[in-house]
Design an enzyme around this catalytic site. Structure first.
Site, mmCIF file in Angstrom:
data_model
loop_
_atom_site.group_PDB
_atom_site.id
_atom_site.type_symbol
_atom_site.label_atom_id
_atom_site.label_comp_id
_atom_site.label_asym_id
_atom_site.label_seq_id
_atom_site.Cartn_x
_atom_site.Cartn_y
_atom_site.Cartn_z
ATOM 1 N N HIS A 132 0.963 -1.190 0.028
ATOM 2 C CA HIS A 132 0.042 -0.079 -0.008
ATOM 3 C C HIS A 132 0.709 1.231 0.078
ATOM 4 C CE1 HIS A 132 -3.541 2.453 1.288
ATOM 5 N NE2 HIS A 132 -2.508 3.218 1.852
ATOM 6 N N GLU A 133 1.792 1.377 0.945
ATOM 7 C CA GLU A 133 2.858 2.484 0.955
ATOM 8 C C GLU A 133 3.435 2.700 -0.250
ATOM 9 O OE1 GLU A 133 2.281 4.714 3.135
ATOM 10 O OE2 GLU A 133 0.766 3.390 4.403
ATOM 11 N N HIS A 136 1.712 4.196 -3.011
ATOM 12 C CA HIS A 136 1.488 5.661 -2.973
ATOM 13 C C HIS A 136 2.658 6.407 -3.792
ATOM 14 C CE1 HIS A 136 -1.905 6.468 -0.487
ATOM 15 N NE2 HIS A 136 -1.411 5.906 0.567
ATOM 16 N N GLU A 189 -5.983 6.630 -1.157
ATOM 17 C CA GLU A 189 -5.962 5.738 -0.518
ATOM 18 C C GLU A 189 -6.604 4.354 -0.892
ATOM 19 O OE1 GLU A 189 -4.025 5.578 1.946
ATOM 20 O OE2 GLU A 189 -3.651 7.667 2.462
#
Length: 266
Positions: A132-133, A136, A189
């Protein structure tokens, strides 16, 4: 990457999630400028953590665990962003009760011990957070936010100056200090959830762990939201979106070479 040798992924036909192209706003700010600013801030953060004796060493079991997981995920980043092949990836662990983790532009990753210890994350769940990070950074959400800020701040002058980058470069200087605390939109997100699921699944981590992760997050959210949840979509919405994406990512996981499970670490 500090302490890591990145593996080479097997070639594959395009499958998985679809989230469209990167935002046009990201083109308004120099990627290299943002990555340079991120590298400087990351180094300052590590130096401060070192001073406070909060920076875990290279041989710390959790650091080795995080870097092992990162080695498997990072090779799949290049398809999402060609710049990633030139990033100097770093993965570090900071002693803090914060339930938090991030990946800054240019591949600068940090986990806080709080997210590992409080949520008792499995390797699959760590991979969901990390994917997920990393997503980004790959989707250039920081660059997009700065581009939107530049467009708003420059107003009518933007179109006449953007090609020459006149005032655009000021954006990194003015907002660079916020890279560590920058909040992403809910759309960012949600997008990072989907891309992160795919990255982790291709690396051999069970994407269904994204659902168990967010159940743990929801349980930790009883009194006040952890920092990592501050701008994220509601847990029920997030879980429903992930469940809908399983048809795209579980087959990738099924075909992927699976990692050895980490031994229990303190």
């Amino acid at each position: 990457m500090v302490g890591c040798t990145v593996l080479t992924p097997t070639a594959f036909a395009r499958e998985g999630v679809e989230v469209g192209g990167n935002s046009a706003f990201s083109k308004l700010v120099s990627a290299s400028d943002i990555e340079e600013s991120a590298a400087q801030q990351y180094a300052q953060m590590l130096a401060q953590a070192q001073q406070q004796r909060a920076l875990a060493g290279d041989e710390h079991p959790q650091v080795r665990r995080l870097r092992t997981i990162a080695r498997r995920i990072i090779p799949y980043a290049n398809e999402w962003n060609p710049r990633a092949q030139d990033w100097r990836w770093e993965i570090n662990l900071i002693g803090s009760k914060q339930i938090n983790a991030f990946c800054m532009p240019g591949g600068k990753i940090a986990f806080y011990t709080g997210i590992l210890d409080t949520l008792k994350l499995t390797d699959d769940e760590v991979a969901m957070v990390m994917g997920h990070e990393i997503a980004h950074a790959l989707r250039e959400h920081t660059r997009e936010r700065m581009g939107k800020t530049a467009a708003t701040g420059l107003g009518a002058n933007l179109l006449s100056q953007v090609l020459g980058l006149g005032q655009i470069g000021q954006t990194v200087t003015q907002y660079g200090a916020q890279l560590l605390t920058l909040k992403f939109s809910r759309e960012d997100e949600s997008e990072a959830d989907l891309v992160g699921l795919e990255l982790a699944a291709r690396a051999g981590y069970d994407p269904r762990a994204g659902i168990t992760l967010w159940r743990k997050m929801s349980a930790a959210n009883k009194n006040a939201p952890p920092q990592w949840l501050s701008t994220h979509p509601a847990g029920d919405t997030r879980i429903a979106d992930m469940e809908a994406a399983m048809a795209q990512v579980v087959p990738l996981y099924a075909k992927a070479k699976k990692p050895e499970k980490s031994k229990k670490v303190p």
